[in-house]
Design an enzyme around this catalytic site. Structure first.
Site, mmCIF file in Angstrom:
data_model
loop_
_atom_site.group_PDB
_atom_site.id
_atom_site.type_symbol
_atom_site.label_atom_id
_atom_site.label_comp_id
_atom_site.label_asym_id
_atom_site.label_seq_id
_atom_site.Cartn_x
_atom_site.Cartn_y
_atom_site.Cartn_z
ATOM 1 N N HIS A 15 -38.649 -0.769 65.753
ATOM 2 C CA HIS A 15 -38.164 -1.442 64.551
ATOM 3 C C HIS A 15 -37.276 -2.612 64.974
ATOM 4 O O HIS A 15 -36.636 -2.578 66.029
ATOM 5 C CB HIS A 15 -37.377 -0.477 63.681
ATOM 6 C CG HIS A 15 -38.222 0.567 63.023
ATOM 7 N ND1 HIS A 15 -37.832 1.193 61.873
ATOM 8 C CD2 HIS A 15 -39.430 1.091 63.351
ATOM 9 C CE1 HIS A 15 -38.769 2.059 61.504
ATOM 10 N NE2 HIS A 15 -39.743 2.022 62.403
ATOM 11 N N GLU A 49 -34.401 -3.602 63.987
ATOM 12 C CA GLU A 49 -32.996 -3.253 64.194
ATOM 13 C C GLU A 49 -32.790 -2.535 65.535
ATOM 14 O O GLU A 49 -31.779 -2.777 66.206
ATOM 15 C CB GLU A 49 -32.494 -2.333 63.069
ATOM 16 C CG GLU A 49 -32.559 -2.953 61.693
ATOM 17 C CD GLU A 49 -33.850 -2.629 60.943
ATOM 18 O OE1 GLU A 49 -33.823 -2.635 59.703
ATOM 19 O OE2 GLU A 49 -34.892 -2.375 61.593
#
Length: 174
Positions: free
Chosen positions: A61, A63
């Protein structure tokens, strides 16, 4: 604070995250980008990877990629002063990682109706997650992130999360 009251800096950095999300979309990946700032400087960035393959990765992901970069800085940052800009509300995995990392502020563009973690009742979470103060700013550049997600879900060649609650919710947005 919401999209109407976002600071100029919030909009500026979110647009940088949206550029990363657009690059991910251009590669056929799920269009999510993330920018991490500290003391007004971009110190880390990430874009979603691993969704345009036979067995999609649920670890790469935007993040998480940005957090790995933040952890490798030569000069450690005071995490309470770090701001994370994500084009999609962090999922539960990413939200948990951001909390454990001590991030002070999370700004996101588009709500994740299927897996967003920021609306989880933190009072019911274990103390590791519950006790970390974090400021959350939703809806910054929401329309731009929505447009990228609609483009992704409308492309018949891209089937990551096709038919999901997030896809249905997104495609139903005006």
């Amino acid at each position: 604070m919401n999209a109407e009251t976002a600071s100029q800096a919030d909009v500026h950095y979110m647009r940088m995250a949206l550029e990363l999300a657009g690059q991910a979309l251009d590669r056929g990946e799920f269009p999510v980008g993330c920018i991490v700032t500290y003391e007004g400087q971009v110190v880390a960035r990430g874009e979603r990877r691993g969704t345009h393959q036979t067995n999609p990765s649920e670890l790469d992901h935007a993040e998480m990629i940005a957090l790995r970069q933040l952890e490798s800085l030569e000069r450690p940052a005071d995490r309470k002063k770090v701001i994370v800009y994500a084009t999609l509300e962090p999922c539960l995995m990413c939200f948990g990682a951001l909390l454990i990392s001590g991030i002070g502020t999370i700004v996101y563009a588009y709500e994740d109706a299927m897996g967003g973690g920021t609306t989880c009742p933190r009072g019911r979470m274990p103390s590791l997650y519950r006790d970390h103060p974090v400021r959350i700013v939703p809806g910054v550049c929401r329309a731009e992130s929505l447009a990228l997600l609609k483009a992704f879900f409308s492309n018949p060649e891209l089937d990551y999360w096709r038919g999901s609650l997030l896809a249905s919710y997104t495609l139903a947005q005006p």
